[in-house]
Motif scaffolding. Structure first.
Motif, PDB file in Angstrom:
ATOM      1  N   GLU A 162       0.832  -1.202   0.000  1.00  0.00           N
ATOM      2  CA  GLU A 162       0.000   0.000   0.000  1.00  0.00           C
ATOM      3  C   GLU A 162       0.870   1.258   0.000  1.00  0.00           C
ATOM      4  O   GLU A 162       0.589   2.215  -0.716  1.00  0.00           O
ATOM      5  CB  GLU A 162      -0.929   0.001   1.209  1.00  0.00           C
ATOM      6  N   LYS A 163       1.939   1.256   0.796  1.00  0.00           N
ATOM      7  CA  LYS A 163       2.848   2.405   0.828  1.00  0.00           C
ATOM      8  C   LYS A 163       3.511   2.605  -0.538  1.00  0.00           C
ATOM      9  O   LYS A 163       3.649   3.739  -1.011  1.00  0.00           O
ATOM     10  CB  LYS A 163       3.929   2.209   1.890  1.00  0.00           C
ATOM     11  N   GLN A 191       2.307   1.698  -3.405  1.00  0.00           N
ATOM     12  CA  GLN A 191       1.290   2.183  -4.337  1.00  0.00           C
ATOM     13  C   GLN A 191       1.061   3.680  -4.147  1.00  0.00           C
ATOM     14  O   GLN A 191       0.909   4.415  -5.120  1.00  0.00           O
ATOM     15  CB  GLN A 191      -0.019   1.412  -4.145  1.00  0.00           C
ATOM     16  N   ARG A 192       1.064   4.152  -2.894  1.00  0.00           N
ATOM     17  CA  ARG A 192       0.914   5.594  -2.640  1.00  0.00           C
ATOM     18  C   ARG A 192       2.093   6.361  -3.230  1.00  0.00           C
ATOM     19  O   ARG A 192       1.935   7.431  -3.800  1.00  0.00           O
ATOM     20  CB  ARG A 192       0.791   5.872  -1.148  1.00  0.00           C
ATOM     21  N   ALA A 193       3.296   5.811  -3.088  1.00  0.00           N
ATOM     22  CA  ALA A 193       4.479   6.477  -3.649  1.00  0.00           C
ATOM     23  C   ALA A 193       4.410   6.516  -5.172  1.00  0.00           C
ATOM     24  O   ALA A 193       4.780   7.523  -5.787  1.00  0.00           O
ATOM     25  CB  ALA A 193       5.749   5.754  -3.198  1.00  0.00           C
ATOM     26  N   ASP A 235       1.638   6.543  -6.924  1.00  0.00           N
ATOM     27  CA  ASP A 235       0.606   7.537  -7.240  1.00  0.00           C
ATOM     28  C   ASP A 235       1.154   8.954  -7.102  1.00  0.00           C
ATOM     29  O   ASP A 235       0.849   9.821  -7.915  1.00  0.00           O
ATOM     30  CB  ASP A 235      -0.612   7.356  -6.337  1.00  0.00           C
ATOM     31  N   LEU A 236       1.953   9.186  -6.056  1.00  0.00           N
ATOM     32  CA  LEU A 236       2.545  10.512  -5.865  1.00  0.00           C
ATOM     33  C   LEU A 236       3.532  10.842  -6.983  1.00  0.00           C
ATOM     34  O   LEU A 236       3.651  12.001  -7.382  1.00  0.00           O
ATOM     35  CB  LEU A 236       3.250  10.601  -4.509  1.00  0.00           C
ATOM     36  N   SER A 237       4.246   9.835  -7.464  1.00  0.00           N
ATOM     37  CA  SER A 237       5.205  10.098  -8.534  1.00  0.00           C
ATOM     38  C   SER A 237       4.495  10.457  -9.838  1.00  0.00           C
ATOM     39  O   SER A 237       5.061  11.143 -10.681  1.00  0.00           O
ATOM     40  CB  SER A 237       6.116   8.887  -8.753  1.00  0.00           C
ATOM     41  N   GLN A 272     -12.292  12.799  -8.492  1.00  0.00           N
ATOM     42  CA  GLN A 272     -11.251  12.245  -7.652  1.00  0.00           C
ATOM     43  C   GLN A 272     -11.612  10.858  -7.135  1.00  0.00           C
ATOM     44  O   GLN A 272     -10.766   9.998  -7.074  1.00  0.00           O
ATOM     45  CB  GLN A 272     -10.979  13.176  -6.470  1.00  0.00           C
ATOM     46  N   LYS A 276      -9.589   7.297  -7.631  1.00  0.00           N
ATOM     47  CA  LYS A 276      -9.202   6.358  -6.587  1.00  0.00           C
ATOM     48  C   LYS A 276      -9.695   4.959  -6.918  1.00  0.00           C
ATOM     49  O   LYS A 276      -9.032   3.982  -6.655  1.00  0.00           O
ATOM     50  CB  LYS A 276      -9.755   6.807  -5.235  1.00  0.00           C
ATOM     51  N   VAL A 308      -7.284   3.345  -9.247  1.00  0.00           N
ATOM     52  CA  VAL A 308      -6.085   2.880  -8.562  1.00  0.00           C
ATOM     53  C   VAL A 308      -6.380   1.556  -7.865  1.00  0.00           C
ATOM     54  O   VAL A 308      -5.590   0.619  -7.911  1.00  0.00           O
ATOM     55  CB  VAL A 308      -5.591   3.946  -7.550  1.00  0.00           C
ATOM     56  N   LYS A 309      -7.567   1.484  -7.241  1.00  0.00           N
ATOM     57  CA  LYS A 309      -7.945   0.235  -6.576  1.00  0.00           C
ATOM     58  C   LYS A 309      -8.071  -0.895  -7.594  1.00  0.00           C
ATOM     59  O   LYS A 309      -7.635  -2.012  -7.341  1.00  0.00           O
ATOM     60  CB  LYS A 309      -9.264   0.409  -5.825  1.00  0.00           C
TER      61      LYS A 309
END
Length: 193
Positions: free
Chosen positions: A103-104, A106-108, A110-112, A171, A175, A178-179
């Motif tokens: 999960e972390k 995936q968040r990184a 997404d942020l990139s 938004q 999400k 992404v899921k």
């Protein structure tokens, strides 16, 4: 008909093990052989500093996470084959830990993919309250108008609220995508393992 049942019973040990279980075991054995061949190629690449230095940090993290998940999954399968319950084994906490790291990661990722500079938005309600309190010479009508704007009662804010709701809808669908991408990744990984 009795001859067919006798031949199938001889085939799987007198009918003790169902045919579907034997098929699943054979498929798992085939997948393990294929996994071993991929591991034999993957492990030297993960331990070579020259290869790792060429990878982007997120790609390197993906590779290490994949390696950790694969080895943990193989170990969990081995425990299950021995008849052990993995829910009571420390491997379960390792699987949960790897899911958190996924999960972390995936968040990184997404942020990139997000824009480098966030867009600037103005909180008009806060701005009107600030202006109202900073101008002492306002008439009663002007103060009432400023309070209405700060409470969101202005007719001009209806357009802004509609656009805000549209943005929120966009938004949430983002999400969901992404899921769904994460779900597809997990399904592919499960098939590969």
């Amino acid at each position: 008909m009795a001859d067919k049942s006798k031949s199938s019973n001889k085939k799987n040990g007198d009918g003790i093990i169902p045919e579907s279980v034997l098929d699943a075991v054979n498929k798992t054995a085939t997948n393990m052989v294929e996994l071993k061949s991929h591991f034999d190629e993957f492990i030297p690449l993960c331990s070579d500093p020259q290869v790792l230095s060429k990878l982007e940090p997120l790609e390197r993290a993906k590779a290490f996470l994949l390696l950790a998940k694969a080895t943990t999954t193989v170990f969990a399968v081995r425990l299950r084959c021995k008849g052990m319950d993995i829910d009571e084994h420390p491997v379960k906490s390792e699987i949960e830990r790897l899911n958190l790291y996924q999960e972390k990661l995936q968040r990184a990722i997404d942020l990139s993919k997000a824009p480098l500079r966030p867009s600037v938005t103005i909180n008009s309600r806060a701005a009107t309250r600030f202006i109202e309190h900073s101008l002492p010479d306002l008439r009663v009508e002007q103060k009432r108008s400023m309070r209405d704007i700060s409470r969101g009662k202005s007719p001009h804010n209806k357009y802004k609220e509609n656009s805000i709701h549209k943005k929120k809808k966009f938004q949430t669908t983002d999400k969901q995508s992404v899921k769904s991408a994460a779900q597809e990744f997990l399904e592919k990984a499960a098939k590969e393992l």
